[in-house]
Write a protein that holds these residues in place. Structure first.
Motif, PDB file in Angstrom:
ATOM      1  N   ARG A 233      -9.224   0.631  -5.213  1.00  0.00           N
ATOM      2  CA  ARG A 233      -8.114   1.097  -4.376  1.00  0.00           C
ATOM      3  C   ARG A 233      -6.936   1.564  -5.229  1.00  0.00           C
ATOM      4  O   ARG A 233      -6.359   2.621  -4.989  1.00  0.00           O
ATOM      5  CB  ARG A 233      -7.660  -0.002  -3.412  1.00  0.00           C
TER       6      ARG A 233
ATOM      7  N   SER B  24       0.851  -1.200   0.000  1.00  0.00           N
ATOM      8  CA  SER B  24       0.000   0.000   0.000  1.00  0.00           C
ATOM      9  C   SER B  24       0.879   1.240   0.000  1.00  0.00           C
ATOM     10  O   SER B  24       0.651   2.188  -0.756  1.00  0.00           O
ATOM     11  CB  SER B  24      -0.924  -0.007   1.222  1.00  0.00           C
ATOM     12  N   GLU B  25       1.900   1.203   0.837  1.00  0.00           N
ATOM     13  CA  GLU B  25       2.847   2.329   0.868  1.00  0.00           C
ATOM     14  C   GLU B  25       3.483   2.525  -0.511  1.00  0.00           C
ATOM     15  O   GLU B  25       3.525   3.641  -1.046  1.00  0.00           O
ATOM     16  CB  GLU B  25       3.950   2.055   1.906  1.00  0.00           C
TER      17      GLU B  25
ATOM     18  N   PHE C  28       9.894   9.783   0.475  1.00  0.00           N
ATOM     19  CA  PHE C  28       9.179   8.525   0.661  1.00  0.00           C
ATOM     20  C   PHE C  28       7.872   8.698   1.425  1.00  0.00           C
ATOM     21  O   PHE C  28       7.076   7.762   1.488  1.00  0.00           O
ATOM     22  CB  PHE C  28      10.061   7.518   1.398  1.00  0.00           C
ATOM     23  N   GLY C  29       7.641   9.874   1.985  1.00  0.00           N
ATOM     24  CA  GLY C  29       6.517   9.976   2.909  1.00  0.00           C
ATOM     25  C   GLY C  29       6.786   9.130   4.143  1.00  0.00           C
ATOM     26  O   GLY C  29       7.899   8.606   4.340  1.00  0.00           O
TER      27      GLY C  29
ATOM     28  N   GLN D 112       0.966   3.783  -3.206  1.00  0.00           N
ATOM     29  CA  GLN D 112       0.732   5.229  -3.120  1.00  0.00           C
ATOM     30  C   GLN D 112       1.863   5.989  -3.812  1.00  0.00           C
ATOM     31  O   GLN D 112       1.627   6.905  -4.601  1.00  0.00           O
ATOM     32  CB  GLN D 112       0.654   5.677  -1.653  1.00  0.00           C
ATOM     33  N   LEU D 113       3.092   5.605  -3.482  1.00  0.00           N
ATOM     34  CA  LEU D 113       4.245   6.307  -4.063  1.00  0.00           C
ATOM     35  C   LEU D 113       4.320   6.118  -5.579  1.00  0.00           C
ATOM     36  O   LEU D 113       4.628   7.065  -6.312  1.00  0.00           O
ATOM     37  CB  LEU D 113       5.543   5.798  -3.424  1.00  0.00           C
TER      38      LEU D 113
ATOM     39  N   ARG E 264       6.713   6.226   5.295  1.00  0.00           N
ATOM     40  CA  ARG E 264       6.583   4.857   4.777  1.00  0.00           C
ATOM     41  C   ARG E 264       7.966   4.196   4.831  1.00  0.00           C
ATOM     42  O   ARG E 264       8.617   3.984   3.815  1.00  0.00           O
ATOM     43  CB  ARG E 264       6.100   4.887   3.324  1.00  0.00           C
TER      44      ARG E 264
ATOM     45  N   GLY F 117       1.908   5.744  -7.575  1.00  0.00           N
ATOM     46  CA  GLY F 117       0.906   6.632  -8.172  1.00  0.00           C
ATOM     47  C   GLY F 117       1.404   8.065  -8.230  1.00  0.00           C
ATOM     48  O   GLY F 117       1.339   8.725  -9.269  1.00  0.00           O
ATOM     49  N   THR F 118       1.918   8.552  -7.114  1.00  0.00           N
ATOM     50  CA  THR F 118       2.454   9.915  -7.082  1.00  0.00           C
ATOM     51  C   THR F 118       3.550  10.085  -8.130  1.00  0.00           C
ATOM     52  O   THR F 118       3.628  11.110  -8.806  1.00  0.00           O
ATOM     53  CB  THR F 118       3.035  10.216  -5.678  1.00  0.00           C
TER      54      THR F 118
ATOM     55  N   ALA G 253      -7.596   4.747  -6.783  1.00  0.00           N
ATOM     56  CA  ALA G 253      -7.423   5.828  -5.801  1.00  0.00           C
ATOM     57  C   ALA G 253      -5.962   6.248  -5.687  1.00  0.00           C
ATOM     58  O   ALA G 253      -5.651   7.414  -5.448  1.00  0.00           O
ATOM     59  CB  ALA G 253      -7.969   5.396  -4.438  1.00  0.00           C
ATOM     60  N   TYR G 254      -5.055   5.277  -5.865  1.00  0.00           N
ATOM     61  CA  TYR G 254      -3.627   5.606  -5.833  1.00  0.00           C
ATOM     62  C   TYR G 254      -3.175   6.347  -7.087  1.00  0.00           C
ATOM     63  O   TYR G 254      -2.044   6.824  -7.145  1.00  0.00           O
ATOM     64  CB  TYR G 254      -2.772   4.328  -5.758  1.00  0.00           C
TER      65      TYR G 254
END
Lengths: 698, 698
Positions: free
Chosen positions: B211, B171-172, B428-429, B175-176, B431, B178-179, B214-215
């Motif tokens: 999901r 998930s971490e 990395f946020g 998200q990355l 994460r 996607g960004t 969403a990323y």
């Protein structure tokens, strides 16, 4: 309906000013979110939650988890305003030695703090465990009550932040919360778009609302920027909370868009306000903006405090109201009340030892299989015992047979049948980290005992949660099977080598590695007797001999009873002549090797004592006399054997001792080959024994 | 367009039969997904990916990550069919000692395996690192090329499963990804609804497509059940892959709905086929269903093998085609080619030591600050160096100033400016776990060196990735600051106590804890010189004195140069009279305490040598002579001091030594108070020294 008066605004602003002052005074901390979350926190603590400041153990209370633990002032100031025991002097003592207001909220340290938070993601993930526990406990005590009518009904509220949204453990827990349809969970996600590296756009672009919808959550957004300027619409947030409570078949998340550090004149909305003091000018600016005297610090209007301390009276009334329901329930449910009382007292039923399975000598049984039998035997006596596995139930042998899967009734599968919302079998999926955090939440919430299984290798995935259990001194139970390279063919990615050492390194965690089936049964009993820190059971995949034992201490060739497991270490086999030339120390699957070596050495005229060490930590608690009786200082010829790195054994064997260990990663092959290739053999122990004897001049 | 002939179907069915046979032979393993993923894997390896079986180091190749590592046969059989070096005998030797086909794919062990997988989630998360690295390397060597035209352009393909979808680390990373708009990443998620606990409905109800949308991912679904019966529509999957490749500004995930274990007559679609052999009857049933002779095992039609070994010729052609582009690039870019050659050779520029920052004695500098200066000094010389932090850049001091944020140009923030797709600063946020996995992916992918920072406390969050780096023997770099209770006010949730010990426990991980600013600079140099296992730098938050040092070894009162850091341990300060009565051993922030204690002891006529131990692991590599020169066996009066648990030091000090350590969790207060309260003082070391001397009869 929400009753919100000008005094409430004044109180909220007082929170902001106190937050700025407290960080300024100590010179470090996190003022930003404490300021911008002031209305949300105040709303929860003064208007929404059922709480009794005079009794932080009230089981009827709503629960509160500050997952943004760095914003500890968010909670401390509410505890102060609500009369939980903190006073202004405690707020002034923020983050200083011995204060009740440490940098992050600490369970068992500050009254009203229900969980230690700080490591991001843990609070939000553990909240799912709180919500699990509420449902399970309702099932234990009051399953027939209509929704919302039981004294065991309450909500779990969480304040979470960007870090929680980013940490993977919350994704795991969020998926599970969706599957479990946790209508009792309400999360406020403070979306302020600022983390330590400033604007979160650099690392967070997801549509969080959509993600939580994908998990099956009820999702709401409260945008305090919606008018084009920043306006804290408390009524809107209150309405969203009420609407979330009305959704009883889904967990709820309210995405609250806030301006971090509001109303700091130059720093609000920037990373500067997150994790550092504001500086004198900026604090003065905050006070001016809110109509406070910039010359005064920690200035609380007595009217404000009188108003907020109304929480005490309100709590009493809520408590009295709830007590009626509880008493009626108690009267109508005497057996359940008896169970409740036993759990409230933290006691086990009398004679539980008699329920333990007894394994006959001569058979070969893996300690994971023995654990499965022990769990089932104990579960039959202990309705408070429930647990499961991170998708390894048939490997970990953690299933309470017939216990029913803890799942909504709408979920039915061929393997597990229909879900039971009050079931005893937990299915965590392949989510070790969330499992750990959820077990902590369950343990913190209430009176039940819960456990979760995975391979020992994957204790690494859940390590942050294990550490928090140890830090909080709570008795979460971790079942870690496949505890060495003897896991076999799956190879080095699945074979623990350093894990026993690395886990024993965590203060206040007891690592328990029983050496045969009967030790395993007693290890479970001892684990359940204990109410302090967490226990991790390390269990074998492979079969081990069940030792033929006597009923008491070791004597001659008679092995000691397994009942001494709770001592942490004990003499399993005495030296044949009663006077040890050497002591062989072993745990788990290597205990049989030590016993065999003793026999061979005896044939060579060497008298070896075998000490079984199911738990170094439990042994450390024993008296010096007992410790000396097991490991006499005079016997410095010693060998320790364990299928892992030697690190934990140096102090046990000393300079003249030897350790038979595995100092490298494993390999993919059958376990017998691996033990042979890696020297986990009787021959190795005998050779080491002779080396140690030689080092001792013998 | 996809060329797919009957021989391809036969080849795919051969994969299934081999998978069933291989598991049956060894008696354990995972046949189910190897069977049902046969068409997808075959499609990738034979029809989609650019690969040269004769050169597994070809930088122009597409990359492949089998995140479902337990289904290792999925990869091994393709490596066999494609002519990568595995033969039928290797498939027959599955999961046995010494074979090239261990239970999970192991990097450096089997040619064609690009990453060790098995611990679920790691492969899919590290794939994001591979995709990062492809982009960064393109930026280093060929930034102006139009998309898809550079010899440094290629794709990263992943096969993932339910475990990957459940583990939080993905998930971490998702998200990355996607960004970061990673158009070069294509994931096939094998959604078969079965994991070890059987039907995944018990723990996985999310809408995974939603999901990933969403990323910010490109999401496609290929449902082989869509006709009502199970039909493996290879063309549909191929089209989905081609469409995914055409999306260049988003990572792609293809949700492929399969029937696990197809076509096992009674076990397909159940948990029985996941992680155990099928049994003879079921294997025979598979063979019958596919038109194979049930009497034969490991039966491969030579025509099938001849067809699939066409991969060798195809690889040569692709390679030759690519080489033209590479040569043209090389001719046009001589400077970049020189850089490429240096990195290909694994070399550092000459004279790099001269670039190290030199810190003047007398000033106080934290080792994290020194690290920040070293990073920037080295980064000026090393374009291959890039890295960042898990949202703690300003605390970890990991930012390469002016390096540009590694982000799509569409992202601009006030703090970091506009993103640069080829930037050197990683965000990395919050994460840590994905950071670790991504660093591993970057390191595995190519020639660059990358690092990631967080607090040492949160090394726990990334531990599974750290262990994998050690197991793979790859030089990922972890920057762990705030390395003791001296972190201060944030309190015990943020203060490492057992972490140094627990990390040192991991085989092949070097934990490096420099004792002053100049040791830190040399620690970085040594780290970059090394190409083996990972390095974790443990750095102080608090300022430390910069020692006044000589240019060579310690002598008299002249301290040794910091250039000996690479030895792991060295004599920092010799005994005043040249003959040590006692040796004081210290690391990091406690080194100053040892130096002070030496001085005080000298005043009492006790001659103490101070040994600095930046890395136990590097010291263990030195010759016995060197080790003896630093720690003479004859000097058994020893004291070790480190602000963590004593565990790692027992073998260093022996029975007659003493250790000044912290055996409990920390607390929230300023660090000076904590060091005082917890006995991290010169006085403690002096007292321990006298105890040790007494134990030695002095």
């Amino acid at each position: 309906a929400l009753q919100w008066d000008p005094i409430d605004n004044k109180a909220v602003d007082t929170v902001r000013v106190l937050a700025a002052d407290a960080v300024e005074k100590v010179g470090n901390g996190h003022p930003g979110t404490a300021m911008s979350l002031a209305p949300a926190a105040y709303l929860l603590w003064q208007k929404v939650m059922r709480k009794d400041p005079s009794d932080d153990q009230w089981i009827g209370a709503d629960r509160f988890i500050l997952s943004v633990g760095h914003s500890s002032l968010t909670q401390y100031i509410q505890l102060y305003l609500g009369g939980w025991g903190l006073e202004l002097s405690d707020i002034e003592a923020l983050r200083t030695w011995g204060s009740l207001t440490p940098g992050h909220p600490e369970y068992r340290h500050t009254k009203g703090v229900e969980i230690t938070t700080g490591p991001l993601g843990q609070g939000l993930a553990s909240a799912v465990g709180f919500a699990f526990a509420q449902r399970y406990e309702r099932g234990l005590f009051d399953p027939e009550a209509a929704p919302g009518t039981s004294p065991f009904d309450h909500h779990v509220y969480v304040i979470a932040g960007d870090g929680d949204i980013e940490e993977g453990v919350t994704s795991e827990a969020g998926q599970l919360a969706g599957t479990q349809q946790l209508g009792n969970l309400v999360v406020i996600y403070d979306k302020n778009n600022i983390s330590i590296e400033d604007n979160t756009d650099i690392a967070l672009s997801e549509d969080t609302a959509k993600r939580y919808e994908a998990y099956g959550w009820d999702v709401r957004t409260v945008d305090w920027f919606k008018t084009g300027e920043y306006k804290e619409d408390v009524q809107e947030l209150f309405d969203a909370i009420e609407a979330a409570k009305a959704v009883t078949d889904k967990p709820s998340i309210i995405i609250l868009k806030t301006l971090i550090g509001y109303p700091a004149p130059t720093k609000q909305g920037t990373g500067k306000v997150h994790g550092a003091k504001l500086g004198a000018d900026e604090v003065a600016g905050v006070k001016k903006a809110l109509g406070f005297d910039p010359e005064k610090s920690f200035d609380v209007d007595p009217e404000v405090l009188a108003h907020t301390r109304g929480a005490l009276e309100r709590g009493k009334e809520q408590r009295a109201q709830w007590q009626k329901g509880f008493d009626a329930w108690a009267a109508a449910n005497p057996e359940r009340k008896a169970l409740f009382d036993r759990l409230e007292a933290g006691e086990l039923p009398e004679g539980l030892e008699a329920a333990l399975p007894v394994f006959e000598a001569g058979k070969d049984v893996s300690t994971r299989a023995a654990s499965g039998k022990a769990i089932n035997a104990l579960a039959a006596q202990l309705p408070e015992l429930w647990g499961g596995s991170a998708d390894l139930a048939e490997s970990n042998l953690t299933t309470i047979e017939g216990g029913g899967s803890f799942l909504p009734a709408s979920i039915t599968t061929p393997e597990w049948g229909q879900g039971n919302p009050y079931g005893r079998i937990l299915h965590f999926g392949i989510r070790e980290h969330a499992m750990g955090a959820i077990l902590n939440g369950i343990t913190l919430h209430g009176k039940t005992r819960s456990y979760g299984g995975t391979f020992l290798q994957f204790a690494d995935y859940m390590r942050p949660a294990v550490r928090l259990a140890a830090l909080m001194d709570i008795p979460s139970i971790f079942v870690w099977t496949h505890d060495s390279v003897a896991l076999g063919e799956d190879g080095p990615t699945h074979q623990p080598v350093e894990h026993l050492a690395a886990l024993r390194a965590i203060p206040n965690l007891a690592v328990v590695r029983p050496g045969d089936a009967n030790e395993t049964a007693y290890a479970w009993l001892e684990t359940l007797k204990r109410r302090g820190g967490p226990v991790g059971l390390a269990l074998s995949r492979q079969n081990l001999p069940v030792f033929e034992r006597g009923d008491g201490e070791a004597s001659g060739d008679t092995l000691a009873s397994a009942k001494f497991v709770g001592k942490g270490a004990y003499v399993l086999a005495e030296a044949p002549n009663g006077t040890p030339d050497i002591i062989l120390i072993a745990t788990g699957s290597e205990l049989q090797i030590a016993v065999e070596a003793r026999q061979v050495l005896a044939g060579e005229g060497i008298n070896a004592r075998v000490v079984s060490v199911p738990s170094q930590e439990w042994f450390a608690e024993q008296s010096a006399e007992y410790q000396e009786s097991v490991l006499p200082a005079s016997v410095t010829a010693r060998v320790a054997v364990e299928a892992g790195i030697a690190l934990p054994w140096h102090t046990w064997v000393g300079d003249k001792g030897r350790i038979v260990s595995i100092e490298h990663f494993g390999a993919s092959a059958d376990y017998k080959t691996l033990f042979e290739k890696f020297g986990m053999t009787t021959e190795s122990v005998i050779a080491a024994a002779k080396e140690s004897l030689a080092a001792n001049g013998k």
